[in-house]
Design an enzyme around this catalytic site. Structure first.
Site, PDB file in Angstrom:
ATOM      1  N   CYS B  85     -16.831 -49.355  47.538  1.00 11.75           N
ATOM      2  CA  CYS B  85     -15.952 -49.165  46.397  1.00 11.75           C
ATOM      3  C   CYS B  85     -16.070 -50.351  45.433  1.00 11.75           C
ATOM      4  CB  CYS B  85     -14.516 -48.958  46.898  1.00 11.75           C
ATOM      5  SG  CYS B  85     -13.440 -48.217  45.660  1.00 11.75           S
ATOM      6  N   HIS B 202     -14.735 -44.633  51.354  1.00  5.33           N
ATOM      7  CA  HIS B 202     -14.238 -45.687  52.237  1.00  5.33           C
ATOM      8  C   HIS B 202     -14.427 -45.328  53.713  1.00  5.33           C
ATOM      9  CE1 HIS B 202     -12.117 -48.343  49.377  1.00  5.33           C
ATOM     10  NE2 HIS B 202     -11.911 -47.236  48.667  1.00  5.33           N
ATOM     11  N   GLU B 204     -14.156 -47.224  56.211  1.00  5.19           N
ATOM     12  CA  GLU B 204     -13.183 -47.948  57.043  1.00  5.19           C
ATOM     13  C   GLU B 204     -11.858 -47.201  57.133  1.00  5.19           C
ATOM     14  OE1 GLU B 204     -13.810 -48.588  53.934  1.00  5.19           O
ATOM     15  OE2 GLU B 204     -12.152 -49.574  52.887  1.00  5.19           O
TER      16      GLU B 204
END
Ligand SMILES: Nc1ncnc2c1ncn2[C@@H]1O[C@H](COP(=O)(O)OP(=O)(O)O)[C@@H](O)[C@H]1O
Ligand SMILES: [Mg+2]
Lengths: 726, 225, 79, 79
Positions: B85, B202, B204
Site C-alpha cells: 500500500c 494488504h 497482513e
C-alpha cells in the site's frame, strides 16, 4: 479598549452575565479577560443550561471506573482492561465547512480518548442531513463523509460504525457527532486534575494559529444570515500531526512523568488550563510569549482563544522535562514549558513580562452561570390514524419504498470510504446491528453502536428518550454482547425557548429511566444547543453510543440468514403500532401521532433471554426490529444473504399492515436450527418471554405466503440503488 | 528469516505487519526512519499507512528519509523488499519500482475486500500460491491507480513482473472488476530482478479467520520457503 | 524573494482528478469546457537576494522533492 | 481559449502540507527557504471565442466547484 455593551454582546455574553463578571473580579475585565470569560461561560464549555438536568443521569455502576466529568468515560471490562469512550458534536463547524468540520470533529474526540491513556481502537459517527432534495445536502453529505474518512484513515484508526439520516429538520443545521473508543490498562489511566505547586505546565503538539478563535461561542450561537461572517473561524485538521501527537503521548505515558494531561479542545488553551487548575484547586501561571505560534504578532487574546487543533497541555512531575522533551523531539513536535502551577487559585497570564490578565479560577469554572431554564411539558398529540381512509398500497410496494429510501438504503457507499480494517482487530464491520472490535491480543471483544430517533423524540420526548437507549441496548444484544455503558450527544435547539428546553428535560428523563432500569449508566457525553436557524429549531436528537462486552470471542453474530430451512422466531409482542412509523412517513408523508410505547420490563427480559440463547450457541443469526417494522427487519436479514424466508401469514386475524410495519419495541428476530426449536422454546417459556414462530428460511426468495415474493437479489438491488442515482 | 519493518511518521500498518511476520516466525525488528543503518535483514518491509500524511504525493516524503538510502542499497544487493500500500507508493517514489500510483478513478478512498489473481507464482513472494489462484484480500487506499508508460507495461507483461491483478470471485479481469482504475487491473508488480514486490492489497490483514481469512499467509510462507 | 511553481501531469499521463472535475462541471451545466487538468501550485519564499541564485534554489527544490519528474512537468515564475 | 487557475489557502489558514514540505526541504539541506504554501492548479480550456465570456465561465467554475471559498483564494490568468 473600552468594553461596551456591544463588545459584550459580540462575545455572546448577556449583560447580566457581564455584571456578574464585574462582581466576581471586583473590577472591569480587560479585553483579554472578557474573551476568556466568554469562552468559559458559553454554553459549550459551561453547560449552563443543561447541568441541572444532566445531574439526574445515572452514572454509577460496578462497571464504571470514571463517569462524566473527565475527558471521557472509563469502564472496566475485566483482566485489568479498561475501555475509554466519548461522543462529541461538531455540528456548526461542519455546516460551514463540511470536510474540515467533520475532520476536526474526529480529531477532537480522539484527543479526548488518548488524553486519558487509551489507544483509540474504533471510531463511530452519527450524521444527520437535511432532505436529499435540498440544494445543500449533497455537498454537505459528501464533504462530511470524506472529512470523517480523511481524518480517521490517515491516523489509522478504523471507523467501524455509525448512522446516516436525512430529515428536512436539518436542512439548515446538519448534525455531525463523532465517537471514539479506546483501550487502556485499568491501572494506567490519566486524568486532568492538576496536583502540586510549581510544577511545569507544558505545551505540546502543533503551533497556535488564528484558527477557530471563538469557535466555542460560535457553537453556542444560532445561525443567522450573518453566519457567513463567522467563517474565518474554520479550523483545518492535520491528522498527520495528530498521529504523531498520539504516539508521543502514549510513549510518554509509559512511565510516571505525567501528573495531569488535558487536550486543547473548545476554547483551547483557556479551557484546558482552567480545567486542570480548577479540578486541582490550584492556580496556573502562563507565559504567553513562550507559546509556539504559527503566525506573526499574535496577541495574548488570540493565543488564549485560538482553537488550533492537535495540541495538548501536560503537567509534569519535577525533573521529567528532559526525558519528555526527547520523546516529543523524536516525533518532531513542539514541546515547551509555558508556565507553572501556583497556589493563588488564579489564572495569571503574562506577556512581555507584564501581567496581561488575572482571573480567579473559580470565577471561570465553579462560578460560571447555571440556569434552571423554564421548560414546559410536551403537549401530546392524540390522533388516531385510520388506515382505511388512506390510499390503498400493496405491501410489496410499501416495502420497496422503504428499502429504497435514502434513510434505509444500504450505506456501503459511505462505509467503503472508511478504513474499517486497519489495526486488524475488526471482527465485524459496519452494516450489522453493532460492530465488534477484538481487544488486542485477547480473545474477548467489545461491541459498539450509535443510535438516534429524532422523529420519536419530537413526537414525545419522554418516550423517545427511553426508546433510543433501548434500541441501542438491543443492537449490542443482537451481536451477543452484554451492554455495559453509554455516552450521549444531546443535539437540541435553542434552550432559551421553553418548548425546546422541555424537549431536553423530558428526553433526559426518558434516557435516565431507561438507563437506570437496564443498568446501563452514562459515563460521558456532550450537549449541543442552538441547533437551528432563525428560530426554527431542529428536532430533538439525542444520540446514544453504547459499548458492550463479548467475554469469549467466537464467530461473530450478525443478522444475515445463514442456512436453508431454519426456523425463524420473533421474540416480543407485536401490537401493530403505526403512528410515527416509517411506513406512514415514507408512503404517506404522515408524521403525526405518538411513538411506540416502551415497556422497560419487557425490554430487559427479552434482551436478557436472547443473550442466554446466544451464550448457549443456539442462535444462527439475530436482528432487532426497529424502523420499518418486522417486514423491513426480515428483508434486511435476506438482503445480505443467499437465503430468503417464507413468512407464515399471522394466525391471529390482524391487519397485515400493522403486523408487518408496526414499530413495537422490545422485539428481536432470530434464526435457529429447526431441530433446536424445542430446546429454545423451553428456555423462552422458562423466562416468560413471548415469541412467535414466523417462518422458515429458503433459498433465493423473500416471500409472504400468498402475498408477495421477491428474489433476495432484487431486494439487494432495491436497497443499493439510491445513492448511485443521487 | 530476519525481517525489518521501516516505521515512518504516519505509518499505521506497521504494527499489523509486524504481528503477521512474528506469527509466521520471522525474526522481526522495527526500524525508525531516522536510523542510518539497516539491521541485517533478509526481508525489508515498507508498511502501509499515511507516511507524512500522504502530503505532497503519497510516499514522496518518506522516499527522502535517511533510512531509504540503506533500503536502496539493500535492494540493489538482492535483499527482498516488500512494499504494501503506502509502501508500494514509496517504492515507486524512490524509483525502486517503475510507474506511479495515481488517485483512484472515483477520487474516493476505497476500503473493501476484493479478489486478486496470482499472475506469477515463480517468485520469492508467491511460490506457495498456484498460478491463477484467486485470493480475497482487503484494500484500503486513496491512490492505488497504477500507471506506467507503454514500454514498461510491455516489460511487465513479457517478463512476468505483474504479481497480482484485480478480478472478481470468478477470476474475470476487466473494467468492471477494477476497483481503482489501475492499468490492466494491476494490483502488484515486481522489479526486473524480482526481489522487490509492491502491492496495494494488504496481505497482513488476511492471516486470521476470526478477523477475515487466511489468504495472505502464503505470501509470508513463500518468503520463508 | 517569492516564486510560484505550477506542477502538472505530463500530457500522456492519465489525470483522474481532472477527469472527474471535468465531468462534474459538465453535469452541473457548465458545459463550455473543452478540457481540464489538475495539478499543484506552490508559493515559495526564499531568503536570497539574487534572482538567479534564488531561482536556482527553487529549481533544485522542484527537482529534488516537489515534482515527480517521471510524470510531472513544472514551471517556475517570480511573483 | 486556455486559462490557468491557481488556488491557495487563505492567509492564517493552516496548511499542513506546506508545513511538512517546508520541513522536509529544510532537512534535505535546502535551507534558504523562508516559507512554502501548497495549493492547487488547474489548466482549463473553454470553448468560447470571447475573452470576457470565457473568463466569466472559468470564474463560475471556480466559485461553484474548484475553490472552497471559505478557506481558499484563487486567481485566474489567461495562458
Ligand atoms: N449529555 C451528557 N451526558 C453525560 N455527561 C456529559 C454530557 N454532556 C457533557 N458531559 C460531560 O461533561 C464534561 C465536559 O464535556 P465537554 O465540554 O464536551 O468535554 P471536552 O472539553 O473534553 O470536550 C465531560 O466529562 C462530558 O463527558
Ligand atoms: Mg476533552
Amino acid at each position: 479598549m473600552k468594553i461596551t455593551a456591544q463588545i459584550v454582546e459580540k462575545h455572546g455574553l448577556k449583560l447580566e452575565e457581564y455584571e456578574n463578571i464585574k462582581k466576581l473580579l471586583e473590577r472591569e475585565p480587560n479585553f483579554l479577560e472578557l474573551g476568556i470569560f466568554s469562552a468559559m461561560w458559553n454554553e459549550h464549555c459551561s453547560y449552563k443550561s443543561s447541568r441541572v438536568h444532566l445531574k439526574k443521569l445515572p452514572t454509577k455502576g460496578k462497571q464504571v471506573i470514571q463517569g462524566p466529568g473527565e475527558n471521557a468515560g472509563v469502564i472496566d471490562i475485566g483482566d485489568n482492561d479498561a475501555i475509554i469512550f466519548k461522543i462529541e458534536s461538531h455540528n456548526h463547524p461542519s455546516y460551514i465547512e463540511p470536510y474540515q468540520g467533520a475532520a476536526t470533529g474526529v480529531g477532537g474526540i480522539l484527543r479526548d480518548v488518548f488524553t486519558m491513556g487509551a489507544r483509540p481502537i474504533a471510531l463511530l459517527n452519527s450524521i444527520h442531513f437535511g432532505a436529499p432534495e435540498h440544494p445543500k445536502t449533497k455537498s454537505l453529505l459528501n464533504g462530511v463523509v470524506s472529512g470523517i474518512g480523511g481524518y480517521g484513515n490517515c491516523i489509522g484508526i478504523p471507523t467501524v460504525a455509525g448512522e446516516t439520516k436525512f430529515n428536512d429538520t436539518y436542512n439548515e443545521n446538519i448534525l455531525v457527532n463523532a465517537m471514539a473508543v479506546g483501550h487502556a490498562k485499568k491501572d494506567k489511566i490519566f486524568y486532568s486534575k492538576a496536583k502540586g505547586l510549581n510544577k511545569s505546565v507544558v505545551y505540546v503538539g502543533s503551533k497556535t494559529g488564528r484558527d477557530g478563535i471563538h469557535g466555542a461561542s460560535m457553537a453556542s450561537a444560532e445561525f443567522d444570515e450573518n453566519s457567513e461572517e463567522k467563517k474565518p473561524t474554520v479550523q483545518v485538521g492535520d491528522p498527520f500531526t495528530e498521529k504523531l501527537l498520539m504516539e508521543a503521548c502514549l510513549e510518554l505515558m509509559k512511565d510516571n512523568s505525567i501528573i495531569s494531561i488535558q487536550d486543547m479542545g473548545a476554547a483551547g488553551l483557556t479551557s484546558s488550563s482552567v480545567e486542570m487548575a480548577s479540578k486541582g484547586a490550584l492556580g496556573i501561571e502562563l507565559d504567553l510569549d513562550k507559546v509556539p505560534c504559527r503566525e506573526e504578532n499574535m496577541t495574548p487574546y488570540e493565543i488564549m482563544l485560538s482553537e488550533s487543533q492537535e495540541r495538548m497541555l501536560i503537567i509534569l512531575e519535577d525533573g521529567k522535562e528532559k526525558n519528555a522533551k526527547k520523546i516529543f523531539d523524536k516525533w518532531d513536535l513542539d514541546f515547551v514549558v509555558i508556565g507553572k502551577t501556583t497556589n493563588t487559585n488564579k489564572l495569571t497570564l503574562k506577556f512581555n513580562n507584564r501581567i496581561e490578565g488575572e482571573i480567579p479560577i473559580d470565577a471561570l469554572a465553579s462560578n460560571a452561570p447555571l440556569y434552571n431554564r423554564k421548560w414546559v411539558k410536551k403537549k401530546i398529540q392524540k390522533t388516531r390514524i385510520d388506515l382505511k381512509k388512506l390510499k390503498k398500497i400493496k405491501i410489496e410496494d410499501a416495502l420497496i419504498k422503504i428499502l429504497s429510501s435514502p434513510n434505509h438504503s444500504n450505506k456501503s457507499w459511505i462505509t467503503n470510504q472508511y478504513d474499517q480494517n486497519v489495526m486488524c482487530d475488526t471482527v465485524q464491520k459496519s452494516g450489522s446491528d453493532a460492530s465488534i472490535i477484538r481487544i488486542h491480543n485477547k480473545d474477548k471483544a467489545i461491541a459498539v453502536s450509535v443510535d438516534s430517533s429524532a422523529n420519536y423524540c419530537k413526537a414525545y420526548p419522554l418516550v423517545g428518550g427511553k426508546q433510543i437507549v433501548c434500541e441501542n441496548w438491543r443492537n449490542l444484544i443482537t451481536v451477543g454482547a452484554k451492554p455495559l455503558a453509554i455516552t450521549n450527544c444531546l443535539n437540541f435547539g435553542n434552550p432559551e425557548n421553553k418548548e425546546i428546553m422541555g424537549e431536553f428535560a423530558e428526553c433526559l428523563e426518558g434516557i435516565k429511566e431507561a438507563c437506570e432500569f437496564l443498568n446501563y449508566p452514562v459515563v460521558s457525553g456532550n450537549v449541543s444547543f442552538y441547533n437551528g436557524t432563525n428560530k426554527k429549531n431542529i428536532y430533538p436528537t439525542p444520540v446514544i453510543g453504547g459499548v458492550g462486552l463479548i467475554k469469549k470471542l467466537s464467530k461473530p453474530l450478525n443478522h444475515n440468514f445463514k442456512k436453508n430451512n431454519s426456523t425463524v422466531i420473533l421474540i416480543g409482542k407485536t401490537f401493530g403500532h403505526l403512528e410515527q412509523s416509517c411506513f406512514l412517513k415514507e408512503n404517506y408523508s404522515i408524521n403525526e401521532g405518538m411513538p411506540p410505547e416502551v415497556n422497560l420490563l419487557n425490554e430487559k427480559n427479552n434482551g436478557e433471554t436472547l443473550l442466554k440463547l446466544i451464550d448457549k450457541k443456539l442462535i444462527l443469526s439475530s436482528h432487532d426490529v426497529s424502523n420499518g417494522g418486522l417486514i423491513t427487519a426480515l428483508s434486511e436479514m435476506s438482503i445480505g444473504s443467499e437465503y430468503g424466508i417464507k413468512i407464515f401469514k399471522p394466525k391471529k386475524l390482524t391487519n397485515l399492515y400493522e403486523y408487518f410495519f408496526g414499530e413495537d419495541q422490545a422485539r428481536y428476530i432470530v434464526e435457529i436450527e429447526t431441530n433446536n426449536l424445542g430446546k429454545i422454546e423451553k428456555i423462552l417459556k422458562e423466562n416468560n418471554t413471548y415469541y412467535e414462530n414466523i417462518g422458515l428460511t429458503q433459498k433465493e426468495f423473500f416471500e409472504i405466503e400468498k402475498e408477495l415474493k421477491i428474489s433476495t437479489n432484487d431486494l439487494f438491488k432495491i436497497n443499493n440503488e439510491w445513492y448511485k442515482n443521487y | 528469516m530476519r525481517s525489518s519493518v521501516i516505521v515512518f511518521p504516519g505509518s499505521n500498518c506497521d504494527r499489523d505487519i509486524a504481528i503477521a511476520l512474528e506469527k509466521m516466525q520471522f525474526k522481526n525488528q522495527m526500524v525508525w526512519h531516522k536510523e542510518t543503518k539497516l539491521p541485517k535483514s533478509d526481508l525489508v518491509v515498507l508498511p502501509g499507512g499515511f507516511s507524512y500524511g500522504d502530503y505532497l504525493r503519497s510516499g514522496a516524503i518518506a522516499g527522502k528519509s535517511l533510512i531509504i538510502d540503506e533500503v536502496v542499497k539493500a535492494a540493489n544487493s538482492g535483499c527482498l523488499i516488500l512494499g504494501i500500500c503506502n509502501g508500494f507508493q514509496i517504492l515507486t517514489e524512490t524509483g525502486l519500482l517503475k510507474g506511479t500510483l495515481l488517485r483512484n478513478k472515483n477520487l474516493k478512498f476505497i476500503n473493501k475486500d476484493v479478489h486478486i489473481k496470482v499472475m506469477n507464482n515463480n517468485t520469492k513472494f508467491s511460490n506457495k500460491y498456484k498460478n491463477n489462484q484467486l485470493l480475497k484480500i482487503n484494500i484500503a487506499h486513496n491512490e492505488g491507480n497504477y500507471f506506467t508508460d507503454p514500454k514498461h507495461l510491455d516489460e511487465l507483461n513479457k517478463e512476468g513482473l505483474i504479481a497480482f491483478k484485480y478480478c472478481d470471485e470468478k477470476g474475470n479481469i476487466n473494467n468492471g472488476t477494477n476497483p481503482n482504475g489501475s492499468l490492466e487491473n494491476i494490483a502488484g508488480i515486481l522489479n526486473l530482478k524480482k526481489n522487490i514486490l509492491g502491492m496495494m492489497p494488504h496481505p497482513e490483514r488476511m492471516i486470521d479467520d476470526i478477523i477475515s481469512n487466511k489468504d495472505g499467509i502464503n505470501l509470508f510462507s513463500s518468503l520463508l520457503n | 524573494m517569492k516564486f510560484s511553481v505550477t506542477v502538472i501531469l505530463k500530457k500522456d499521463v492519465l489525470d483522474p482528478q481532472g477527469k472527474v472535475v471535468e465531468n462534474t462541471l459538465a453535469s452541473m451545466g457548465l458545459n463550455s469546457i473543452k478540457s481540464i487538468r489538475q495539478g499543484k501550485f506552490f508559493q515559495i519564499e526564499v531568503d536570497e537576494k539574487d534572482h538567479t541564485t534564488a531561482e536556482k534554489k527553487v529549481d533544485e527544490m522542484c527537482k529534488k522533492l516537489l515534482v515527480n519528474l517521471i510524470i510531472e512537468d513544472y514551471k517556475i515564475s517570480k511573483i
